[in-house]
Design a protein around this motif. Structure first.
Motif, mmCIF file in Angstrom:
data_model
loop_
_atom_site.group_PDB
_atom_site.id
_atom_site.type_symbol
_atom_site.label_atom_id
_atom_site.label_comp_id
_atom_site.label_asym_id
_atom_site.label_seq_id
_atom_site.Cartn_x
_atom_site.Cartn_y
_atom_site.Cartn_z
ATOM 1 N N LEU A 157 -71.227 -9.801 -32.728
ATOM 2 C CA LEU A 157 -72.328 -9.022 -33.284
ATOM 3 C C LEU A 157 -73.367 -9.853 -34.010
ATOM 4 O O LEU A 157 -74.401 -9.320 -34.427
ATOM 5 C CB LEU A 157 -71.793 -7.929 -34.207
ATOM 6 N N SER A 158 -73.134 -11.143 -34.139
ATOM 7 C CA SER A 158 -74.213 -12.003 -34.629
ATOM 8 C C SER A 158 -75.285 -12.186 -33.559
ATOM 9 O O SER A 158 -76.425 -12.545 -33.869
ATOM 10 C CB SER A 158 -73.664 -13.372 -35.041
ATOM 11 N N VAL A 171 -68.512 -9.970 -36.232
ATOM 12 C CA VAL A 171 -69.754 -10.747 -36.247
ATOM 13 C C VAL A 171 -69.550 -12.128 -35.628
ATOM 14 O O VAL A 171 -70.396 -12.609 -34.856
ATOM 15 C CB VAL A 171 -70.291 -10.866 -37.687
ATOM 16 N N PHE A 211 -76.389 -5.183 -41.257
ATOM 17 C CA PHE A 211 -74.981 -5.353 -41.600
ATOM 18 C C PHE A 211 -74.409 -4.045 -42.134
ATOM 19 O O PHE A 211 -73.259 -3.699 -41.846
ATOM 20 C CB PHE A 211 -74.806 -6.470 -42.628
ATOM 21 N N LEU A 264 -75.280 -12.934 -42.317
ATOM 22 C CA LEU A 264 -75.900 -11.726 -41.775
ATOM 23 C C LEU A 264 -76.087 -10.675 -42.868
ATOM 24 O O LEU A 264 -77.123 -10.006 -42.928
ATOM 25 C CB LEU A 264 -75.041 -11.164 -40.636
ATOM 26 N N ALA A 289 -65.447 -6.640 -40.181
ATOM 27 C CA ALA A 289 -66.797 -7.102 -39.842
ATOM 28 C C ALA A 289 -66.856 -8.606 -39.666
ATOM 29 O O ALA A 289 -67.606 -9.104 -38.805
ATOM 30 C CB ALA A 289 -67.786 -6.658 -40.924
ATOM 31 N N ILE A 307 -73.243 -1.925 -39.361
ATOM 32 C CA ILE A 307 -71.947 -2.381 -38.829
ATOM 33 C C ILE A 307 -70.820 -1.875 -39.710
ATOM 34 O O ILE A 307 -69.809 -1.335 -39.226
ATOM 35 C CB ILE A 307 -71.922 -3.920 -38.730
ATOM 36 N N ALA A 316 -70.653 -13.728 -41.145
ATOM 37 C CA ALA A 316 -70.832 -12.376 -41.690
ATOM 38 C C ALA A 316 -71.571 -12.416 -43.017
ATOM 39 O O ALA A 316 -72.428 -11.557 -43.289
ATOM 40 C CB ALA A 316 -69.470 -11.702 -41.848
#
Length: 354
Positions: free
Chosen positions: A111-112, A161, A183, A175, A157, A186, A172
């Motif tokens: 997810l980054s 990430v 964030f 972000l 998370a 998420i 994380a």
């Protein structure tokens, strides 16, 4: 485990661990160990080899139920902890999940680099875990409390990430600082998926749940409030609205001096403390009467003998008069001698003066 000298002001219970979560103070604390179902047991290693991989074991409900029950048969713990993995939640949220031999879990897409809405949730991926719960429940001794669990949103998370674990959870954390709204989305999605997951475990038969925040200690104070306390509070509130009688244990590993704020801010029914926390300080700092769980150093258990006995005596002295579940400060290590676990149980359960 409870007996004539136990504090039964909350009523007698056939389940010592559950009674402590609800405020009882028995003379001998009930006990379970984090990661008690796992690699230190030869019967687990044999079954893992037969199934060929960790995820294959988790998704074979009969095998996962067997793993959950193995330490109960061997040691007679007061609690059974569901055998599964915290990364089942991101798997159900739409990430691919696999385990690299010798390196640990992997998730993709990360997810980054990928938008959250690119993931396609599939909550049917929870069903095998719920079936494991049902099978364990049917086989469990009626005095044993059955614990379910999930990872807390911050810890989950960090994996979603970065796609894997890391030493400082840097991806994380960056972000969260640089794109807090992204964030937050998420974290909100993980929170929702976690409520669904834990509620399903409860419906299937678990009697209490634990939220593992393995990486809580990596956050600065304001970030801890934002990404640990607030999401866990939302989970507790949502679960209590659906299942008001189910205790929730919070375990924010590495929280240190932020433990008291966590306890008050999240509204958990009990708090687990890691091995780095002075139990005497914790007793003074935490709300009066709040049940605590912990906090023997897993390495002391490996050492055994006098090291364990001194640590046990210190922990029990600190929490005398407070509802207390004896546990490790983190998961049992793979090279822990089985006879040290047996000796620990014998030492915990012996009565003073006998």
């Amino acid at each position: 485990m409870t007996g004539p000298d136990a504090d039964l002001s909350n009523g007698p219970s056939a389940k010592p661990l559950l009674s402590v979560l609800k405020g009882a103070c028995p003379a001998v604390p009930p006990m379970w160990l984090m990661r008690q179902a796992g690699r230190y047991l030869p019967e687990y290693r044999a079954l893992r080899a037969e199934k060929g991989g960790f995820l294959e074991l988790v998704y074979d409900s009969a095998a996962a139920a067997e793993v959950t029950l193995q330490p109960l048969r061997r040691f007679g713990f007061d609690g059974a902890i569901l055998f599964s993995d915290i990364l089942i939640v991101p798997y159900a949220m739409g990430q691919d999940l696999w385990f690299e031999t010798g390196e640990g879990p992997r998730l993709a897409p990360i997810l980054s680099e990928t938008a959250l809405d690119a993931l396609k949730p599939d909550f049917s991926r929870y069903e095998a875990v719920y079936e494991t719960v049902r099978q364990v429940k049917a086989a469990l001794d009626p005095q044993v409390t059955f614990l379910g669990f999930a990872g807390s949103p911050w810890t989950i998370a960090t994996y979603m990430v970065a796609g894997q674990g890391s030493k400082d959870q840097g991806a994380a954390r960056r972000l969260a600082y640089q794109q807090p709204e992204r964030f937050a989305a998420i974290i909100a999605a993980i929170t929702e998926a976690t409520v669904v997951y834990l509620s399903g475990q409860i419906d299937a038969g678990v009697e209490a749940v634990q939220l593992f925040d393995s990486w809580a200690g990596s956050l600065a104070p304001l970030e801890f409030e934002r990404w640990v306390i607030q999401p866990n509070r939302r989970i507790v509130e949502r679960l209590k609205a659906i299942h008001p009688d189910i205790p929730v244990i919070g375990f924010p590993k590495g929280a240190g001096a932020k433990l008291a704020d966590y306890a008050v801010g999240t509204g958990v029914d009990a708090i687990g403390i890691d091995e780095t926390v002075d139990p005497h300080w914790a007793h003074r700092a935490l709300p009066e009467g709040l049940p605590v769980q912990g906090n023997l150093d897993p390495l002391a258990l490996i050492a055994g003998g006098k090291a364990v006995e001194e640590a046990v005596d210190n922990i029990r002295a600190a929490f005398a008069g407070r509802p207390h579940i004896f546990n490790l400060g983190h998961g049992i290590l793979p090279d822990t001698p089985i006879h040290h676990v047996e000796a620990l149980l014998a030492y915990i359960r012996r009565r003073k003066g006998t």
